[in-house]
Design an enzyme around this catalytic site. Structure first.
Site, PDB file in Angstrom:
ATOM      1  CG  ASP A 565      -2.114  -1.139   1.345  1.00 39.77           C
ATOM      2  OD1 ASP A 565      -2.132  -1.942   0.409  1.00 39.77           O
ATOM      3  OD2 ASP A 565      -2.828  -0.854   2.255  1.00 39.77           O
ATOM      4  CG  HIS A 707       2.392  -0.086   4.248  1.00 38.82           C
ATOM      5  ND1 HIS A 707       1.954  -0.954   5.323  1.00 38.82           N
ATOM      6  CD2 HIS A 707       1.006   0.710   4.164  1.00 38.82           C
ATOM      7  CE1 HIS A 707       0.914  -0.963   5.658  1.00 38.82           C
ATOM      8  NE2 HIS A 707       0.264   0.160   4.838  1.00 38.82           N
TER       9      HIS A 707
HETATM   10 ZN    ZN Z   1      -2.471   3.182   3.547  1.00 34.17          ZN
END
Ligand code: ZN
Length: 755
Positions: A565, A707
């Site tokens: 992400d 991430h």
């Molecule tokens: Zn996020």
């Protein structure tokens, strides 16, 4: 002397006896003692009679019997002459002649008679050089049985011919030898009687030129003849359309040809030639040699049309037709290929890539054949064979490759359009064109020309199809294999399914579906670990779906989805992609829309590696605290920037912070993806911590949250990916994972894992 007198007396006695027997009146026999010899022959001017001299006679009376009618032709007195010519004898009549010797004392004695048929001499009208020999002509004599011709040469006389009088009074002595002199005589014969002889000397024999030819040249007629031995020169004569001979000129002995430039298309010219030797002319062929002069047609255009070579030429007046010839360039022999009345001809019998030359000859209305010239070479470029396929939104025009082509030109016609519209030039390594400018229900016609070295090849009336959209095909993973789905066709007899793969790019039919009702097919034998391509054809139509591609993943093996992400990030994202690429793995990147235009290459590369790009809002906004319109805008803007970069719209979304509610689900209107393994990489920023979290929590169907903002995460990925591979996991995208496990993916639904 005494002895002679006694003989005479005996003679006289016999004559008296003979005369009495034949009823001839014999008077006054006293005193004249007459030799009884008489002869007669035909001379030019009459019948010539002569008899023996009688020394006692003072004269003679010439008697002629016509049958038994006696006529005294003449009385010759005081003459010593013993001959007479009867100039009144009629040709063809037989006469008997006798002569009576007379003296002053009235004594007479008649000779014996002689019979002769009067035959006029056949007079030579001409003896001259003719064609093939010396030509004799004479005046006809009525009532004769034959003519006998003799000739004298080198002091010897020989019989030349005996001729039937029913034939024309002419004869050609073909045995005459050039340069020799001959003297001819002719005699008429009837009932064994002969005419007198009429003489006429011929000149030295000079043969007439033979083997004359006249052929059409370009703008002239060429006349030639055979050389005559001994000739000093030749005289050439001409007739136009059968008029009188006109003299063209005299040419030296070394010339046996004449070029007549004074010719007009459509006229018939006749030529003849005389030879001249010293002052003697040969005869000449009065028929001569004729030719209908025809102008030469010139090839004007050569073009590849209608899958043949079309030749056009200029019209020639009065031509009854044209004859067309061809040869392969470099050959010497022309081959006749056809005739026509128009001024164009198409040769369909050509081979692609062969070079030809053509020529055309005009045939005159009076039979002449024009000269010809060879055309420039023309390269035959045949048309490719075309097939048309209706796709979902386009017509694909496909053709067979032509060996010489360096490109192809594609043309199109819609419905009733009369002219072709040029569409495109396609390079030779491609042999299809996709025409997207099509509308449903419209009939389209296409034709394709090959181009070689700037030369356009043949084309024809083309191939037509009405555009009807082909079914749309989608492919997705399923627990039983790769599942294909398409929309139902409205015509046809069924479907065929074709597949190709990255390792074998040849389309192969893998299934056949009969009837239009069933519109799915699951390929359980797909190639895993590479891209599989599918298309379906509607049987009985030319419709063919667009190609659907899908990476093959084995449903029988475990699979996980790595998700990253908050990116893209200029180094971390690339570091992660390096690892994924190395292990042929794919992840899902939930990107923040506002970052995408800053690092488009990251997103582009991820998409190209088969990774999935998900929507993580434009500004990483917590959606549960945003308005409906803000949510919609966050999602829409991100979808738009992603599509600009990758060409594809994101199909999944993840709410920032994983915060969602029913309102968010409704406004996002995309599948919302959560996770089942939280690595807490954002918090720990420690690779080992991430690795151990993955190792501890991952199972088949897991969705792992990370991430791509932190180098520690990229570092962890370097260990996680090979470990997963070693453990037997297939590392796939979220969508792939859900499909593989048979989970229906719906907008507004939330997914945590595929376990
Ligand atoms: Zn996020």
């Amino acid at each position: 002397m005494k002895k002679r007198k006694i003989l005479c007396l005996i003679f006289a006695f016999v004559v008296v006896l003979a005369a009495g027997l034949t009823g001839v009146s014999v008077l006054g026999v006293r005193g004249i003692d007459f030799e009884n010899s008489i002869s007669a022959k035909n001379e030019i001017d009459g019948v010539y009679i002569d008899w023996a001299f009688n020394y006692k006679a003072d004269g003679y009376e010439i008697h002629r019997w016509d049958n038994e009618e006696k006529e005294v032709l003449a009385t010759l007195t005081k003459l010593r002459k013993t001959s007479f010519t009867d100039e009144t004898a009629e040709n063809g009549k037989e006469y008997r002649y006798s002569v009576c010797a007379i003296n002053d004392e009235g004594e007479s004695f008649e000779t014996k008679s002689v019979t002769l048929k009067r035959i006029e001499a056949p007079e030579f009208l001409s003896v001259k050089n003719g064609v093939g020999g010396i030509e004799l002509n004479w005046k006809k004599v009525e009532g004769v049985d034959k003519y006998t011709i003799y000739k004298e040469h080198d002091g010897a006389t020989s019989l030349v011919a005996e001729l039937n009088p029913e034939n024309p009074c002419e004869y050609i002595d073909t045995t005459a030898v050039s340069g020799e002199k001959y003297k001819y005589s002719i005699v008429a014969v009837s009932d064994g009687y002969k005419s007198a002889v009429d003489y006429e000397k011929s000149s030295t024999y000079v043969p007439a030129p033979e083997n004359m030819t006249a052929v059409n040249n370009n703008g002239s007629v060429f006349v030639s003849w055979g050389k005559v031995t001994g000739a000093d020169s030749y005289l050439v004569y001409k007739k136009t359309n059968g008029s009188k001979w006109t003299y063209l000129g005299t040419y030296g002995s070394d010339i046996t040809g004449y070029i007549d430039y004074s010719v007009v298309n459509g006229n018939v010219y006749t030529y003849t030639v005389k030879a001249l030797s010293e002052d003697i002319y040969s005869g000449f062929d009065s028929f001569g040699v004729s030719v209908n002069y025809v102008d030469m047609p010139r090839v004007q255009t050569l073009s590849n049309v209608n899958n043949g070579v079309k030749i056009t030429w200029n019209a020639i007046g009065k031509a009854s037709q044209y004859r067309v010839y061809k040869k392969l360039d470099g050959e010497t022999t022309w081959k006749f290929i056809g005739e026509c009345r128009s001024t164009s001809f198409t040769d369909y019998n050509v081979g692609d890539g062969f070079q030809y030359r053509y020529t055309v000859r005009a045939v005159g209305d009076k039979g002449g054949l024009s000269p010809y010239e060879e055309s420039a070479p023309v390269l035959a470029l045949k048309k490719p064979d075309i097939k048309l396929y209706c796709g979902t939104k386009a017509i694909t025009v496909k053709w067979n490759s032509m060996p010489l082509a360096d490109s192809y030109r594609v043309y199109k016609k819609a419905d009733k359009a009369t002219g072709w519209t040029y569409l495109a030039t396609v390079k030779a390594d491609k042999n299809y064109y996709v025409d997207k400018q099509v509308k449903s229900g419209v009939n389209y016609t296409y034709t394709v020309r090959q181009v070689y070295s700037g030369l356009y090849g043949s084309y024809d009336t083309g191939v037509s199809t009405k555009f009807t959209a082909a079914p749309k095909l989608t492919a997705k993973l399923s627990p039983k294999g790769l599942k294909l789905e398409w929309n139902k066709a409205n015509a046809g007899t069924g479907y065929t399914v074709e597949r190709k793969t990255e390792s074998n790019m040849t389309w192969k039919q893998i299934a056949e579906v009969n009837g239009l009702g069933k519109v799915t097919y699951t390929d359980s034998k797909a190639k895993y670990g590479e891209v599989n391509y599918y298309r379906i054809k509607v049987k009985g139509t030319n419709r063919i779906s667009d190609t659907a591609s899908i990476y093959g993943i084995d449903p029988k093996k475990p699979a996980v989805a790595l998700t990253y992400d908050d990116g893209p990030h200029p180094t971390v994202t690339h570091d992660i992609l390096d690892v994924l690429e190395k292990y042929d793995a794919r992840a899902t990147f939930f990107v923040v829309g506002s970052r995408v235009p800053e690092y488009p290459d990251c997103v582009k590369r991820a998409s190209e590696l088969g990774c999935e790009i998900g929507n993580h809002t434009y500004n990483h906004k917590i959606l549960t605290s945003a308005t409906d319109s803000q949510i919609a805008a966050e999602i829409a803007k991100t979808n738009s920037v992603v599509k600009n970069i990758t060409g594809k719209l994101p199909t999944v979304a993840r709410a920032p912070g994983g915060s969602y509610n029913n309102r968010v689900k409704g406004q996002v209107d995309m599948p919302l993806i959560q996770w089942s393994v939280d690595t807490l990489d954002w918090k720990n920023r420690n690779a080992n911590s991430v690795i151990s979290s993955v190792k501890r929590n991952t199972r088949d169907g897991s969705i792992i949250l990370m991430h791509d903002l932190y180098s520690s995460t990229a570092e962890a990925t370097k260990t996680i990916v090979p470990w997963l591979v070693k453990e037997g996991y297939q590392i796939v995208t979220v969508t792939e994972l859900l499909q593989l496990k048979g989970i229906d993916i719906e907008d507004g639904s939330v997914y945590f894992s595929a376990s």
